[in-house]
Write a protein that holds these residues in place. Structure first.
Motif, PDB file in Angstrom:
ATOM      1  N   ALA A 162       0.838  -1.199   0.000  1.00  0.00           N
ATOM      2  CA  ALA A 162       0.000   0.000   0.000  1.00  0.00           C
ATOM      3  C   ALA A 162       0.873   1.248   0.000  1.00  0.00           C
ATOM      4  O   ALA A 162       1.864   1.332   0.721  1.00  0.00           O
ATOM      5  N   MET A 163       0.516   2.211  -0.839  1.00  0.00           N
ATOM      6  CA  MET A 163       1.232   3.487  -0.913  1.00  0.00           C
ATOM      7  C   MET A 163       0.512   4.493  -0.015  1.00  0.00           C
ATOM      8  O   MET A 163      -0.691   4.706  -0.162  1.00  0.00           O
ATOM      9  N   ASP A 164       1.245   5.082   0.892  1.00  0.00           N
ATOM     10  CA  ASP A 164       0.676   6.099   1.773  1.00  0.00           C
ATOM     11  C   ASP A 164       0.713   7.439   1.032  1.00  0.00           C
ATOM     12  O   ASP A 164       1.763   7.862   0.548  1.00  0.00           O
ATOM     13  N   MET A 165      -0.413   8.085   0.928  1.00  0.00           N
ATOM     14  CA  MET A 165      -0.517   9.330   0.164  1.00  0.00           C
ATOM     15  C   MET A 165      -0.263  10.587   1.006  1.00  0.00           C
ATOM     16  O   MET A 165      -0.299  11.695   0.472  1.00  0.00           O
ATOM     17  N   THR A 166       0.007  10.411   2.306  1.00  0.00           N
ATOM     18  CA  THR A 166       0.115  11.566   3.203  1.00  0.00           C
ATOM     19  C   THR A 166       1.116  12.605   2.704  1.00  0.00           C
ATOM     20  O   THR A 166       0.808  13.799   2.631  1.00  0.00           O
ATOM     21  N   ALA A 167       2.307  12.164   2.328  1.00  0.00           N
ATOM     22  CA  ALA A 167       3.360  13.109   1.896  1.00  0.00           C
ATOM     23  C   ALA A 167       2.932  13.857   0.628  1.00  0.00           C
ATOM     24  O   ALA A 167       3.148  15.070   0.511  1.00  0.00           O
ATOM     25  N   TYR A 168       2.318  13.145  -0.292  1.00  0.00           N
ATOM     26  CA  TYR A 168       1.839  13.799  -1.530  1.00  0.00           C
ATOM     27  C   TYR A 168       0.780  14.844  -1.201  1.00  0.00           C
ATOM     28  O   TYR A 168       0.776  15.929  -1.769  1.00  0.00           O
ATOM     29  N   ARG A 169      -0.127  14.483  -0.269  1.00  0.00           N
ATOM     30  CA  ARG A 169      -1.200  15.428   0.088  1.00  0.00           C
ATOM     31  C   ARG A 169      -0.631  16.664   0.775  1.00  0.00           C
ATOM     32  O   ARG A 169      -1.055  17.785   0.502  1.00  0.00           O
ATOM     33  N   GLU A 170       0.337  16.431   1.672  1.00  0.00           N
ATOM     34  CA  GLU A 170       0.899  17.558   2.434  1.00  0.00           C
ATOM     35  C   GLU A 170       1.617  18.555   1.543  1.00  0.00           C
ATOM     36  O   GLU A 170       1.562  19.747   1.767  1.00  0.00           O
ATOM     37  N   ARG A 171       2.308  18.054   0.535  1.00  0.00           N
ATOM     38  CA  ARG A 171       3.034  19.004  -0.336  1.00  0.00           C
ATOM     39  C   ARG A 171       2.243  19.392  -1.578  1.00  0.00           C
ATOM     40  O   ARG A 171       2.777  19.961  -2.527  1.00  0.00           O
ATOM     41  N   LYS A 172       0.930  19.045  -1.536  1.00  0.00           N
ATOM     42  CA  LYS A 172       0.012  19.423  -2.617  1.00  0.00           C
ATOM     43  C   LYS A 172       0.554  19.021  -4.001  1.00  0.00           C
ATOM     44  O   LYS A 172       0.626  19.841  -4.929  1.00  0.00           O
ATOM     45  N   ALA A 173       0.937  17.766  -4.101  1.00  0.00           N
ATOM     46  CA  ALA A 173       1.431  17.234  -5.374  1.00  0.00           C
ATOM     47  C   ALA A 173       0.307  17.270  -6.405  1.00  0.00           C
ATOM     48  O   ALA A 173      -0.877  17.282  -6.050  1.00  0.00           O
ATOM     49  N   SER A 174       0.672  17.298  -7.678  1.00  0.00           N
ATOM     50  CA  SER A 174      -0.350  17.317  -8.735  1.00  0.00           C
ATOM     51  C   SER A 174      -0.906  15.911  -8.939  1.00  0.00           C
ATOM     52  O   SER A 174      -0.238  14.907  -8.653  1.00  0.00           O
ATOM     53  N   ALA A 175      -2.120  15.859  -9.460  1.00  0.00           N
ATOM     54  CA  ALA A 175      -2.750  14.564  -9.753  1.00  0.00           C
ATOM     55  C   ALA A 175      -1.901  13.781 -10.745  1.00  0.00           C
ATOM     56  O   ALA A 175      -1.751  12.562 -10.635  1.00  0.00           O
ATOM     57  N   GLU A 176      -1.314  14.488 -11.723  1.00  0.00           N
ATOM     58  CA  GLU A 176      -0.477  13.830 -12.740  1.00  0.00           C
ATOM     59  C   GLU A 176       0.732  13.160 -12.103  1.00  0.00           C
ATOM     60  O   GLU A 176       1.077  12.028 -12.446  1.00  0.00           O
ATOM     61  N   GLU A 177       1.378  13.861 -11.163  1.00  0.00           N
ATOM     62  CA  GLU A 177       2.561  13.306 -10.503  1.00  0.00           C
ATOM     63  C   GLU A 177       2.197  12.034  -9.709  1.00  0.00           C
ATOM     64  O   GLU A 177       2.921  11.034  -9.746  1.00  0.00           O
ATOM     65  N   VAL A 178       1.076  12.082  -9.017  1.00  0.00           N
ATOM     66  CA  VAL A 178       0.654  10.933  -8.214  1.00  0.00           C
ATOM     67  C   VAL A 178       0.300   9.755  -9.128  1.00  0.00           C
ATOM     68  O   VAL A 178       0.682   8.612  -8.863  1.00  0.00           O
ATOM     69  N   THR A 179      -0.391  10.031 -10.230  1.00  0.00           N
ATOM     70  CA  THR A 179      -0.716   8.959 -11.180  1.00  0.00           C
ATOM     71  C   THR A 179       0.567   8.325 -11.704  1.00  0.00           C
ATOM     72  O   THR A 179       0.671   7.095 -11.797  1.00  0.00           O
ATOM     73  N   GLU A 180       1.562   9.153 -12.030  1.00  0.00           N
ATOM     74  CA  GLU A 180       2.842   8.608 -12.527  1.00  0.00           C
ATOM     75  C   GLU A 180       3.492   7.702 -11.488  1.00  0.00           C
ATOM     76  O   GLU A 180       4.032   6.647 -11.824  1.00  0.00           O
ATOM     77  N   ALA A 181       3.432   8.109 -10.224  1.00  0.00           N
ATOM     78  CA  ALA A 181       4.019   7.295  -9.147  1.00  0.00           C
ATOM     79  C   ALA A 181       3.285   5.957  -9.028  1.00  0.00           C
ATOM     80  O   ALA A 181       3.909   4.904  -8.844  1.00  0.00           O
ATOM     81  N   ILE A 182       1.965   5.991  -9.157  1.00  0.00           N
ATOM     82  CA  ILE A 182       1.162   4.763  -9.085  1.00  0.00           C
ATOM     83  C   ILE A 182       1.506   3.839 -10.256  1.00  0.00           C
ATOM     84  O   ILE A 182       1.735   2.642 -10.083  1.00  0.00           O
ATOM     85  N   MET A 183       1.569   4.413 -11.468  1.00  0.00           N
ATOM     86  CA  MET A 183       1.869   3.610 -12.660  1.00  0.00           C
ATOM     87  C   MET A 183       3.276   3.014 -12.574  1.00  0.00           C
ATOM     88  O   MET A 183       3.511   1.888 -13.021  1.00  0.00           O
ATOM     89  N   ALA A 184       4.195   3.766 -11.976  1.00  0.00           N
ATOM     90  CA  ALA A 184       5.571   3.261 -11.814  1.00  0.00           C
ATOM     91  C   ALA A 184       5.578   2.031 -10.902  1.00  0.00           C
ATOM     92  O   ALA A 184       6.296   1.056 -11.150  1.00  0.00           O
ATOM     93  N   GLU A 185       4.748   2.054  -9.850  1.00  0.00           N
ATOM     94  CA  GLU A 185       4.660   0.901  -8.939  1.00  0.00           C
ATOM     95  C   GLU A 185       4.057  -0.310  -9.649  1.00  0.00           C
ATOM     96  O   GLU A 185       4.514  -1.439  -9.463  1.00  0.00           O
ATOM     97  N   ILE A 186       3.030  -0.080 -10.470  1.00  0.00           N
ATOM     98  CA  ILE A 186       2.423  -1.189 -11.227  1.00  0.00           C
ATOM     99  C   ILE A 186       3.455  -1.776 -12.195  1.00  0.00           C
ATOM    100  O   ILE A 186       3.590  -2.998 -12.314  1.00  0.00           O
ATOM    101  N   SER A 187       4.195  -0.888 -12.873  1.00  0.00           N
ATOM    102  CA  SER A 187       5.244  -1.350 -13.816  1.00  0.00           C
ATOM    103  C   SER A 187       6.284  -2.203 -13.108  1.00  0.00           C
ATOM    104  O   SER A 187       6.723  -3.233 -13.632  1.00  0.00           O
ATOM    105  N   LYS A 188       6.676  -1.773 -11.906  1.00  0.00           N
ATOM    106  CA  LYS A 188       7.678  -2.545 -11.130  1.00  0.00           C
ATOM    107  C   LYS A 188       7.163  -3.946 -10.831  1.00  0.00           C
ATOM    108  O   LYS A 188       7.904  -4.922 -10.911  1.00  0.00           O
ATOM    109  N   LEU A 189       5.902  -4.043 -10.449  1.00  0.00           N
ATOM    110  CA  LEU A 189       5.303  -5.361 -10.154  1.00  0.00           C
ATOM    111  C   LEU A 189       5.316  -6.248 -11.394  1.00  0.00           C
ATOM    112  O   LEU A 189       5.621  -7.442 -11.317  1.00  0.00           O
ATOM    113  N   ILE A 190       4.987  -5.653 -12.543  1.00  0.00           N
ATOM    114  CA  ILE A 190       4.966  -6.430 -13.794  1.00  0.00           C
ATOM    115  C   ILE A 190       6.371  -6.956 -14.089  1.00  0.00           C
ATOM    116  O   ILE A 190       6.568  -8.128 -14.400  1.00  0.00           O
TER     117      ILE A 190
END
Length: 194
Positions: A162-190
């Motif tokens: 599970a990815m904790d989103m707290t740090a992203y929320r606190e620094r007001k990361a963009s939705a695009e940046e968070v999506t990229e981080a999620i996709m990177a994790e899926i790619s790693k699993l593959i």
């Protein structure tokens, strides 16, 4: 009427032996709290396969056109699916998703928005990052479906940590940046389990 448990049993009875499904990382799945479950998309069977392998009930966002078909229109809401208009911002679907996450439910979505024709992972849409940021305390679980869907060949469903989103929320990361981080994790699993 909730047909989810029955559907899970019936689909599991057929699909586990047919595709020799191997589930990896189920222990990574949070037992409680809101979860945004983000999965790559390689086949129309992906939602039921995720539904039968996930330890909790998954509320899937499904394209609105499916709710126009006579049987599906009745069936989909009974298995916790709800409609979303593709290619435009659907405020009602957005509100419902955030509400479910804040009510400690599991919402399943495919960040690519459509199936991959090649089996290769595509670019994720910003919606996944948006829900990850706005979903209260919800965590994000990356999931990889590693095919192909071929009878008696092995299909793997891998749940990442599970990815904790707290740090992203606190620094007001963009939705695009968070999506990229999620996709990177899926790619790693593959890469790790293919």
């Amino acid at each position: 009427m909730n047909l989810y448990p029955l559907g899970k049993f019936l689909i599991g009875t057929v699909c586990y032996p047919l595709y020799r499904i191997k589930v990896i990382g189920k222990e990574n799945f949070p037992k409680q709290g809101g979860v945004l479950l983000c999965t790559n998309h390689i086949d129309n069977l992906d939602p039921p396969i995720v539904g039968i392998t996930c330890p909790r009930t998954v509320h899937f966002m499904a394209k609105e056109e499916l709710f126009d078909k006579p049987v599906l229109k009745t069936l989909l809401p009974k298995v916790q699916a709800y409609p979303v208009k593709r290619g435009m911002s659907d405020r009602e679907a957005f509100r419902k998703t955030i509400k479910l996450l804040r009510e400690d439910k599991v919402v399943g979505l495919f960040p690519e928005g459509t199936r991959s024709k090649t089996g290769e992972i595509g670019k994720g849409l910003a919606g996944a990052g948006f829900f990850a940021l706005k979903g209260g305390e919800a965590k994000v679980v990356p999931c990889a479906i590693i095919g192909p869907y071929k009878a008696f060949s092995q299909l793997k469903v891998v749940y990442g940590e599970a990815m904790d989103m707290t740090a992203y929320r606190e620094r007001k990361a963009s939705a695009e940046e968070v999506t990229e981080a999620i996709m990177a994790e899926i790619s790693k699993l593959i890469e790790q389990y293919k």
